[in-house]
Write a protein that holds these residues in place. Sequence first.
Motif, short mmCIF file in Angstrom:
data_model
loop_
_atom_site.label_atom_id
_atom_site.label_comp_id
_atom_site.label_asym_id
_atom_site.label_seq_id
_atom_site.Cartn_x
_atom_site.Cartn_y
_atom_site.Cartn_z
N LEU B 4 46.84 50.13 28.76
CA LEU B 4 46.54 48.69 28.72
C LEU B 4 47.13 48.00 29.92
O LEU B 4 46.50 47.16 30.55
CB LEU B 4 47.15 48.07 27.46
CG LEU B 4 46.37 48.13 26.16
CD1 LEU B 4 47.21 47.46 25.09
CD2 LEU B 4 45.05 47.46 26.30
N ILE B 5 48.38 48.35 30.23
CA ILE B 5 49.08 47.63 31.28
C ILE B 5 48.47 47.94 32.64
O ILE B 5 48.23 47.05 33.45
CB ILE B 5 50.57 48.00 31.26
CG1 ILE B 5 51.21 47.45 29.98
CG2 ILE B 5 51.29 47.46 32.46
CD1 ILE B 5 52.58 47.97 29.74
N SER B 6 48.18 49.21 32.91
CA SER B 6 47.59 49.54 34.22
C SER B 6 46.18 48.98 34.32
O SER B 6 45.77 48.52 35.38
CB SER B 6 47.59 51.05 34.44
OG SER B 6 47.02 51.71 33.33
N ALA B 7 45.45 48.98 33.19
CA ALA B 7 44.12 48.38 33.20
C ALA B 7 44.21 46.88 33.46
O ALA B 7 43.39 46.31 34.18
CB ALA B 7 43.40 48.64 31.88
N LEU B 8 45.23 46.26 32.87
CA LEU B 8 45.42 44.81 33.05
C LEU B 8 45.61 44.47 34.52
O LEU B 8 44.99 43.56 35.05
CB LEU B 8 46.63 44.36 32.24
CG LEU B 8 47.00 42.90 32.33
CD1 LEU B 8 46.03 42.08 31.56
CD2 LEU B 8 48.39 42.68 31.82
N LEU B 9 46.47 45.24 35.19
CA LEU B 9 46.71 44.95 36.61
C LEU B 9 45.46 45.17 37.43
O LEU B 9 45.18 44.42 38.37
CB LEU B 9 47.84 45.84 37.14
CG LEU B 9 49.25 45.34 37.00
CD1 LEU B 9 50.09 45.83 38.14
CD2 LEU B 9 49.35 43.84 36.96
N GLN B 10 44.70 46.19 37.08
CA GLN B 10 43.45 46.44 37.82
C GLN B 10 42.48 45.29 37.65
O GLN B 10 41.83 44.85 38.60
CB GLN B 10 42.79 47.73 37.32
CG GLN B 10 43.43 48.98 37.85
CD GLN B 10 42.75 50.22 37.32
OE1 GLN B 10 41.63 50.13 36.81
NE2 GLN B 10 43.40 51.34 37.43
N ILE B 11 42.41 44.78 36.40
CA ILE B 11 41.49 43.67 36.13
C ILE B 11 41.91 42.44 36.91
O ILE B 11 41.08 41.76 37.52
CB ILE B 11 41.46 43.36 34.61
CG1 ILE B 11 40.77 44.49 33.87
CG2 ILE B 11 40.76 42.06 34.34
CD1 ILE B 11 40.98 44.43 32.39
N ILE B 12 43.21 42.16 36.91
CA ILE B 12 43.70 40.97 37.61
C ILE B 12 43.44 41.09 39.10
O ILE B 12 43.01 40.14 39.77
CB ILE B 12 45.21 40.78 37.34
CG1 ILE B 12 45.41 40.35 35.89
CG2 ILE B 12 45.83 39.80 38.28
CD1 ILE B 12 46.83 40.31 35.48
N ASP B 13 43.66 42.30 39.65
CA ASP B 13 43.43 42.54 41.06
C ASP B 13 41.96 42.33 41.41
O ASP B 13 41.62 41.68 42.40
CB ASP B 13 43.86 43.98 41.37
CG ASP B 13 44.08 44.17 42.84
OD1 ASP B 13 43.62 45.19 43.37
OD2 ASP B 13 44.71 43.29 43.45
N ARG B 14 41.10 42.90 40.56
CA ARG B 14 39.67 42.80 40.82
C ARG B 14 39.22 41.35 40.78
O ARG B 14 38.42 40.91 41.61
CB ARG B 14 38.91 43.61 39.77
CG ARG B 14 37.58 44.12 40.27
CD ARG B 14 36.75 44.73 39.18
NE ARG B 14 37.52 45.49 38.24
CZ ARG B 14 37.30 45.51 36.93
NH1 ARG B 14 36.35 44.77 36.42
NH2 ARG B 14 38.05 46.23 36.12
N GLU B 15 39.74 40.60 39.82
CA GLU B 15 39.36 39.18 39.72
C GLU B 15 39.80 38.41 40.94
O GLU B 15 39.07 37.56 41.46
CB GLU B 15 39.99 38.56 38.48
CG GLU B 15 39.29 38.93 37.20
CD GLU B 15 40.01 38.38 36.00
OE1 GLU B 15 41.06 37.72 36.18
OE2 GLU B 15 39.54 38.61 34.90
N ALA B 16 41.02 38.73 41.42
CA ALA B 16 41.52 38.01 42.59
C ALA B 16 40.67 38.33 43.82
O ALA B 16 40.34 37.43 44.60
CB ALA B 16 42.97 38.41 42.84
#
Lengths: 321, 118
Positions: B4-16
């Motif tokens: 969850l946590i690594s996916a979360l960071l990936q999602i945030i990065d992608r959105e940015a």
Amino acid sequence: MQSFGAAASVSRSLMRRVAQVFCTDPRSSPHSSSSLYFVAQLRKLCAMPENDDAVGNRIIEAKPRIMNPSSKRTGVIAVKCGMTGVWDEWGARIPITILWLDDNIVCQVKTPEKEGFCALQVGCGQKKEKHLTVPEVGHFRAQGVPMKRKLREFPVTEDALLPLGTSIGARHFLPGQYVDVTGITKGKGFQGVMKRWNFKGGKASHGASKSHRSMGSTGQRDAPGKVFKGKKMPGHMGVEQRTVKNVWVYKIDPARNLLWVKGQIPGATGNFVFIKDSVFKKPDISQLPFPTHFAPEDEDPAELEPLVAILSDTDPFMAAE
Amino acid sequence: MFYLISALLQIIDREAVEEVRSNREIPEIKPGYDIQLKVEVPENKRRISTIKGTVIAKRNAGLQSTFRIRRHEAGVCIESLFPLYSPNIKEMKVLGKRRVRKAKLYYLRDRMNALKKQ
């Protein structure tokens, strides 16, 4: 309004009914001594004050209140998710740690009447019943609260008490405020004195024999004739609780319950950290949600926009000149 | 929970990254391209300087992707490292492309003339 003493009153009425069934009239009937004893014990247990407004039934309302300079809010448990970096509107680089407030719920309210002090026990995360010990499951069941992975108690003032089961989200904090973050640091293993205690070590050359990173001397001679306790020596380093103070909250994402915070936080990714309002750089009392942020019922949490800290109006780079 | 946590960071990065890309036009940059940048330097009284050079390296790291430019300026060879999604890069234009067979053209550091010939 959460009835705080619900569990206690149920057990009391149950005991009264059991006593009624068993106890006819101890004066008249020739019962055996054991049943009389049992009845006496029941009577003792039921001999609590009849009115429910006394011991332990303080009514705590889930309403926003006015904060005093002396009042203290709860802290929060978060999971350290990782680090990134952002550019702020002036083009400066900010290192960011992302903290996730995973489903924080008040698991126990400690009041002066029962425990003698005011505190809130907050729980974070989820856990299955089969992965918890029986006493832990019993604690959650007794409070009537879902099973949590991490529990932590935060001392608060009496006006900051929250009802049992209140969820605390990222909107408990304001973007731009300062917080203190406590965590268990990363483990470094058995470390030498230079890394552990910042010793200077020995000479790299000039004939230094095998003592480049050693401790050096450990004391005097036969007076005192011993090495003092607490002498800094090599040993296990890390896995200690440390607090980083005055951490600036850059951004709050209420839809995902994330706190974007500037700088480094103790601990590794995936570990729990505890966040409280800063002690030294106190936040603005009039703007903080006190005791916590209560979301209006018609608000859909998935549609909330992230709140970013308001930076200074003047360009920090131009201001230097 | 770690997924969850690594996916979360990936999602945030992608959105940015998507947010930056939607606001600004960032062309595709590969090693071997000649590009021209207009960079605003906040430390230098926000002057906009034009930088023209060859991309010799590109590092993909989501929002923190960077690329290196090697340029020849006033008789001196300068290498600069720029974040791809930095708001200080005001404009990026690809001037030309060269066929290279490497991802990182660090060999150009040893050969002064290689730059001129190509």
